[in-house]
Design a protein around this motif. Sequence first.
Motif, mmCIF file in Angstrom:
data_model
loop_
_atom_site.group_PDB
_atom_site.id
_atom_site.type_symbol
_atom_site.label_atom_id
_atom_site.label_comp_id
_atom_site.label_asym_id
_atom_site.label_seq_id
_atom_site.Cartn_x
_atom_site.Cartn_y
_atom_site.Cartn_z
ATOM 1 N N HIS A 183 -45.546 -43.606 18.548
ATOM 2 C CA HIS A 183 -46.955 -43.296 18.326
ATOM 3 C C HIS A 183 -47.836 -44.069 19.311
ATOM 4 C CE1 HIS A 183 -45.345 -42.045 14.404
ATOM 5 N NE2 HIS A 183 -46.397 -41.250 14.328
ATOM 6 N N ILE A 185 -51.703 -45.328 19.578
ATOM 7 C CA ILE A 185 -52.792 -45.566 18.623
ATOM 8 C C ILE A 185 -53.996 -46.148 19.358
ATOM 9 C CG2 ILE A 185 -53.448 -46.725 16.484
ATOM 10 C CD1 ILE A 185 -50.258 -46.945 16.091
ATOM 11 N N SER A 198 -54.125 -41.970 15.690
ATOM 12 C CA SER A 198 -52.695 -42.129 15.930
ATOM 13 C C SER A 198 -52.098 -40.781 16.303
ATOM 14 C CB SER A 198 -51.999 -42.682 14.687
ATOM 15 O OG SER A 198 -50.600 -42.727 14.859
ATOM 16 N N ILE A 219 -53.189 -53.313 15.178
ATOM 17 C CA ILE A 219 -52.160 -52.433 14.645
ATOM 18 C C ILE A 219 -50.824 -53.177 14.586
ATOM 19 C CG2 ILE A 219 -50.933 -50.256 14.944
ATOM 20 C CD1 ILE A 219 -53.923 -49.949 14.327
ATOM 21 N N HIS A 222 -46.210 -48.396 12.354
ATOM 22 C CA HIS A 222 -46.485 -47.010 11.983
ATOM 23 C C HIS A 222 -45.148 -46.346 11.664
ATOM 24 C CE1 HIS A 222 -47.871 -42.981 11.795
ATOM 25 N NE2 HIS A 222 -48.984 -43.156 12.458
ATOM 26 N N LEU A 227 -49.581 -46.441 8.103
ATOM 27 C CA LEU A 227 -50.021 -47.195 9.268
ATOM 28 C C LEU A 227 -50.479 -48.568 8.800
ATOM 29 C CD1 LEU A 227 -50.764 -47.323 12.296
ATOM 30 C CD2 LEU A 227 -52.996 -46.396 11.693
#
Length: 347
Positions: A183, A185, A198, A219, A222, A227
């Motif tokens: 992912h 983000i 995302s 972050i 995920h 998340l």
Amino acid sequence: MSGEIQNLLFNRETGQGNSFDLYLQNTWSLSVISIQSSPVPVFPIATEIVSVDCKENYVICLTNRGEGYFFNCFLPDEMISLRRNDEHIFKLSFSGNSILIMLSDSLSIDLKFYLMPLPIKNSEERIQILEHLSLNLKDIVEYDIYNQNLLIFKQSICRIITFPSADELFQSSSRYPYYNRNHIIFINTFQNSSLITSTHLQSNQKYNFTIEDTERIMILDHFEENLFFIHNQKVKVYNLAIGQVIEVSEVPEKYFVGKVNSVAQFHDGIRIMVVNTRKIYLKPSLVCADLANVVAVYVENRGVFMLDVSGSIRQVIFPTAKIRALSMNRETGQLVLCTKRSLYFYD
């Protein structure tokens, strides 16, 4: 991913010592697990193993001197050295039905990448890949061993490429994103809110949600539909399916990303990052790669604890020597413990 708090779980070379107190709770089910009589190779006397990994009946080991070793559990006497005399190996990883090697040699500071198809007969049977890249260690931001992606930042350009095809999954010259489990983000801050976006690199599925303030967001992880991120000095999880934010814990000192589960480490214990998991009062020096419902952690002078995702301890192994690396074989369910120059296999 970025920041000191986020450490790839398989990057066991950087493990640090701590004080290791253990507080037992009656809800834990403790039992000794027995060692399997698997044959193991005899490593050179000067060997100091820093990481180990397994696939089916194959094992690869990396030493503190950049040496790589391969052997078949059924033929341990036929251990093969994976490097040549002028090389230093930085990473070994299984990639499909091959071994991926990242190294440099005495002739150049550039990294070289090789695939060695299984089963390996000798160290000369390798195929160079990514020859068009000119990279050194400082250009590598992250190597995602689970999805076989490489995050590169060079000359103000952020790129993500995949092994072994070298397909470019992402490129940006204007913004530096978070990366986690395939992912990308982004966090966009506006006057009174922050927008988190995302996007899955392969399916292009995109999720957006808004935090109604402009406090810093980091972050963490995920996976599945969750998340995990840090906001206002708390770890929170956003459930993408229902669109709800839940507060999970205080900010951890370290965060280990596994293939299936992740582990947050605090000053007084750890937590497997499932929304409702309680804190486990263990302070490990090593956290192992995980199976679907099992995580292993090593607490020096205490043992190796097998945890389920609820946080309960189901089994304890009491090794006779200090453990420097550990891994799980996802095909066989075996646990491999590594001392300075010895391996032990457990069912």
